[in-house]
Design a protein around this motif. Structure first.
Motif, PDB file in Angstrom:
ATOM      1  N   ALA A  11       0.802  -1.237   0.000  1.00 25.27           N
ATOM      2  CA  ALA A  11       0.000   0.000   0.000  1.00 25.27           C
ATOM      3  C   ALA A  11       0.835   1.289   0.000  1.00 25.27           C
ATOM      4  O   ALA A  11       0.354   2.336   0.427  1.00 25.27           O
ATOM      5  CB  ALA A  11      -0.991   0.018   1.162  1.00 25.27           C
ATOM      6  N   THR A  16      -0.378   2.618  -8.093  1.00 32.44           N
ATOM      7  CA  THR A  16      -0.719   3.973  -8.545  1.00 32.44           C
ATOM      8  C   THR A  16       0.380   4.483  -9.482  1.00 32.44           C
ATOM      9  O   THR A  16       0.095   5.012 -10.557  1.00 32.44           O
ATOM     10  CB  THR A  16      -0.889   4.899  -7.305  1.00 32.44           C
ATOM     11  OG1 THR A  16      -1.762   4.240  -6.370  1.00 32.44           O
ATOM     12  CG2 THR A  16      -1.463   6.235  -7.671  1.00 32.44           C
ATOM     13  N   ARG A 142      -3.698   3.972   4.780  1.00 35.31           N
ATOM     14  CA  ARG A 142      -4.138   3.664   3.400  1.00 35.31           C
ATOM     15  C   ARG A 142      -4.418   2.177   3.235  1.00 35.31           C
ATOM     16  O   ARG A 142      -5.361   1.788   2.543  1.00 35.31           O
ATOM     17  CB  ARG A 142      -3.077   4.121   2.392  1.00 35.31           C
ATOM     18  CG  ARG A 142      -3.051   5.627   2.236  1.00 35.31           C
ATOM     19  CD  ARG A 142      -2.141   6.067   1.099  1.00 35.31           C
ATOM     20  NE  ARG A 142      -2.019   7.526   1.074  1.00 35.31           N
ATOM     21  CZ  ARG A 142      -0.977   8.171   0.583  1.00 35.31           C
ATOM     22  NH1 ARG A 142       0.047   7.510   0.062  1.00 35.31           N
ATOM     23  NH2 ARG A 142      -0.942   9.490   0.586  1.00 35.31           N
ATOM     24  N   ASN A 177       5.679   9.188  -1.359  1.00 35.18           N
ATOM     25  CA  ASN A 177       4.249   9.254  -1.667  1.00 35.18           C
ATOM     26  C   ASN A 177       3.408   9.509  -0.406  1.00 35.18           C
ATOM     27  O   ASN A 177       2.303   9.003  -0.284  1.00 35.18           O
ATOM     28  CB  ASN A 177       3.809   7.952  -2.368  1.00 35.18           C
ATOM     29  CG  ASN A 177       2.361   8.006  -2.810  1.00 35.18           C
ATOM     30  OD1 ASN A 177       1.824   9.086  -3.085  1.00 35.18           O
ATOM     31  ND2 ASN A 177       1.703   6.854  -2.881  1.00 35.18           N
ATOM     32  N   LEU A 181      -2.133  13.090  -4.248  1.00 37.31           N
ATOM     33  CA  LEU A 181      -1.946  12.479  -5.569  1.00 37.31           C
ATOM     34  C   LEU A 181      -1.321  13.486  -6.537  1.00 37.31           C
ATOM     35  O   LEU A 181      -0.559  13.104  -7.432  1.00 37.31           O
ATOM     36  CB  LEU A 181      -3.283  11.970  -6.104  1.00 37.31           C
ATOM     37  CG  LEU A 181      -3.745  10.645  -5.500  1.00 37.31           C
ATOM     38  CD1 LEU A 181      -5.180  10.325  -5.902  1.00 37.31           C
ATOM     39  CD2 LEU A 181      -2.824   9.487  -5.885  1.00 37.31           C
ATOM     40  N   LEU A 184       2.303  13.462  -6.019  1.00 39.59           N
ATOM     41  CA  LEU A 184       2.857  12.236  -6.619  1.00 39.59           C
ATOM     42  C   LEU A 184       3.008  12.423  -8.126  1.00 39.59           C
ATOM     43  O   LEU A 184       4.036  12.049  -8.701  1.00 39.59           O
ATOM     44  CB  LEU A 184       1.931  11.048  -6.302  1.00 39.59           C
ATOM     45  CG  LEU A 184       2.339   9.711  -6.899  1.00 39.59           C
ATOM     46  CD1 LEU A 184       3.693   9.238  -6.353  1.00 39.59           C
ATOM     47  CD2 LEU A 184       1.288   8.620  -6.611  1.00 39.59           C
TER      48      LEU A 184
HETATM   49  N1  LIG Z   1      -0.756  10.059  -2.886  1.00 41.70           N
HETATM   50  C1  LIG Z   1      -1.859   9.397  -2.513  1.00 41.70           C
HETATM   51  N2  LIG Z   1      -2.855  10.041  -1.864  1.00 41.70           N
HETATM   52  C2  LIG Z   1      -3.958   9.386  -1.429  1.00 41.70           C
HETATM   53  N3  LIG Z   1      -4.182   8.067  -1.635  1.00 41.70           N
HETATM   54  C3  LIG Z   1      -3.219   7.374  -2.283  1.00 41.70           C
HETATM   55  C4  LIG Z   1      -2.024   7.996  -2.762  1.00 41.70           C
HETATM   56  N4  LIG Z   1      -1.258   7.039  -3.367  1.00 41.70           N
HETATM   57  C5  LIG Z   1      -1.941   5.895  -3.273  1.00 41.70           C
HETATM   58  N5  LIG Z   1      -3.116   6.083  -2.629  1.00 41.70           N
HETATM   59  C6  LIG Z   1      -4.117   5.045  -2.273  1.00 41.70           C
HETATM   60  O1  LIG Z   1      -3.468   4.195  -1.324  1.00 41.70           O
HETATM   61  C7  LIG Z   1      -3.852   2.838  -1.536  1.00 41.70           C
HETATM   62  C8  LIG Z   1      -2.592   1.993  -1.796  1.00 41.70           C
HETATM   63  O2  LIG Z   1      -2.039   2.351  -3.053  1.00 41.70           O
HETATM   64  P1  LIG Z   1      -1.649   1.216  -4.127  1.00 41.70           P
HETATM   65  O3  LIG Z   1      -2.748   0.217  -4.259  1.00 41.70           O
HETATM   66  O4  LIG Z   1      -1.167   1.926  -5.350  1.00 41.70           O
HETATM   67  O5  LIG Z   1      -0.425   0.564  -3.328  1.00 41.70           O
HETATM   68  P2  LIG Z   1       0.475  -0.700  -3.703  1.00 41.70           P
HETATM   69  O6  LIG Z   1       1.847  -0.356  -3.245  1.00 41.70           O
HETATM   70  O7  LIG Z   1       0.308  -1.052  -5.130  1.00 41.70           O
HETATM   71  O8  LIG Z   1      -0.164  -1.821  -2.780  1.00 41.70           O
HETATM   72  P3  LIG Z   1       0.078  -3.438  -2.799  1.00 41.70           P
HETATM   73  O9  LIG Z   1       1.437  -3.678  -2.271  1.00 41.70           O
HETATM   74  O10 LIG Z   1      -0.950  -3.957  -1.871  1.00 41.70           O
HETATM   75  O11 LIG Z   1      -0.125  -3.899  -4.199  1.00 41.70           O
HETATM   76  C9  LIG Z   1      -4.842   2.841  -2.686  1.00 41.70           C
HETATM   77  O12 LIG Z   1      -6.133   2.866  -2.181  1.00 41.70           O
HETATM   78  C10 LIG Z   1      -4.512   4.152  -3.423  1.00 41.70           C
HETATM   79  O13 LIG Z   1      -5.630   4.667  -4.130  1.00 41.70           O
END
Ligand SMILES: Nc1ncnc2c1ncn2[C@@H]1O[C@H](COP(=O)(O)OP(=O)(O)OP(=O)(O)O)[C@@H](O)[C@H]1O
Ligand SMILES: CC(C)(COP(=O)(O)OP(=O)(O)OC[C@H]1O[C@@H](n2cnc3c(N)ncnc32)[C@H](O)[C@@H]1O)[C@@H](O)C(=O)NCCC(=O)NCCS
Length: 229
Positions: A11, A16, A142, A177, A181, A184
């Motif tokens: 997460a 993203t 998150r 991050n 968003l 980012l």
């Molecule tokens: N900068 C941000 N601001 C707010 N929410 C965010 C931001 N970046 C990511 N998120 C949210 O945080 C959550 C985790 O992001 P994401 O799914 O991209 O992580 P991940 O590293 O791919 O997770 P995993 O390891 O479980 O695959 C998601 O719900 C995403 O929409």
């Protein structure tokens, strides 16, 4: 070919960032998708895991109950290592196959989105390594929000991985991050221009066009030498 490693913690925002790469026409190999295929009912990985963990981790329709298996492996290091060991050959061959397909298509820059890039020692194959970092409180919040999980489950999942600060020391590019968003997206634009820099000679020779040029060069060289002597 340039193989960019994209990693982070659970997460932290890898998916993203990986969507941003895809939106900019940079193909992404997603290790989580490959790992999901490796556990699909009837696959080689499924058979191994079902045999090792028993029928308790299966739903009535025979598919793996991912939530249940997750609860088991994220709270027990030995069981997690067992699952990793059983699936590793299927995940690495799946990743290799996806890279090969992109190489054949002639892509010059690809991204490998691998959550366990360092843990699985796959970092030696990727350069540069991009780490999506987030502060611990934001990561926990998150994760709980996205998966609708309890704090205990979320902490278990976070603690099952190498700490983000340790990963930070081993990365070439760090994306913080913890902000919005919009922040980012701005940081991503800088990273994209760095990742898309012209290939080095080594990367060029490793690309399909480089390999074809080298092959043609050798053929022409042999013909010229034959003509001279
Ligand atoms: N900068 C941000 N601001 C707010 N929410 C965010 C931001 N970046 C990511 N998120 C949210 O945080 C959550 C985790 O992001 P994401 O799914 O991209 O992580 P991940 O590293 O791919 O997770 P995993 O390891 O479980 O695959 C998601 O719900 C995403 O929409
Ligand atoms: C345990 C499983 C069934 C839980 O499934 P679930 O759908 O709840 O989670 P999902 O697969 O979407 O993974 C979410 C995140 O968990 C983290 N994670 C997954 N597996 C592991 C692991 N073995 N160790 C540490 N973290 C992991 C990653 O950050 C991943 O992005 C699943 O994660 C799994 O099969 N894991 C083993 C395969 C693996 O190593 N995957 C990572 C690819 S590098």
């Amino acid at each position: 070919m340039r193989m960019v490693g994209l990693t982070g913690g659970i997460a932290s925002g890898k998916s993203t960032v990986s969507s941003m790469f895809k939106n900019n026409n940079v193909p992404v190999v997603d290790a989580d998708v490959i790992a999901r295929d490796a556990l699909k009912k009837g696959s080689g990985g499924y058979k191994k895991v079902a045999e090792a963990f028993g029928p308790d981790i299966l739903q009535d329709d025979g598919h793996v109950d991912r939530l249940k298996l997750g609860r088991i492996v994220f709270s027990d290091a030995a069981k997690r290592q067992l699952l990793n060991r059983l699936l590793a050959p299927y995940i690495s061959s799946g990743i290799f196959l996806e890279i090969l397909k992109l190489w054949i298509k002639g892509h010059k820059v690809i991204v490998l989105d691998i959550p366990l890039l360092f843990e699985a020692k796959l970092d030696k194959w990727t350069k540069p390594i991009v780490l999506v970092w987030v502060d611990p409180e934001t990561q926990l919040r998150r994760l709980m929000e996205r998966d609708n999980s309890t704090e205990e489950d979320a902490r278990n999942r976070i603690n099952a991985q190498m700490s983000l600060d340790l990963k930070k020391n081993r990365a070439d590019i760090v994306i913080d991050n913890s902000g919005s968003l919009q922040d980012l997206q701005e940081r991503f634009s800088e990273v994209l221009s760095r990742v898309k820099r012209p290939l080095t000679w080594t990367e060029f020779w490793l690309s399909r066009d480089g390999a074809l040029s080298a092959f043609l060069g050798v053929i022409i060289g042999v013909l010229v030498v034959k003509k001279i002597f």
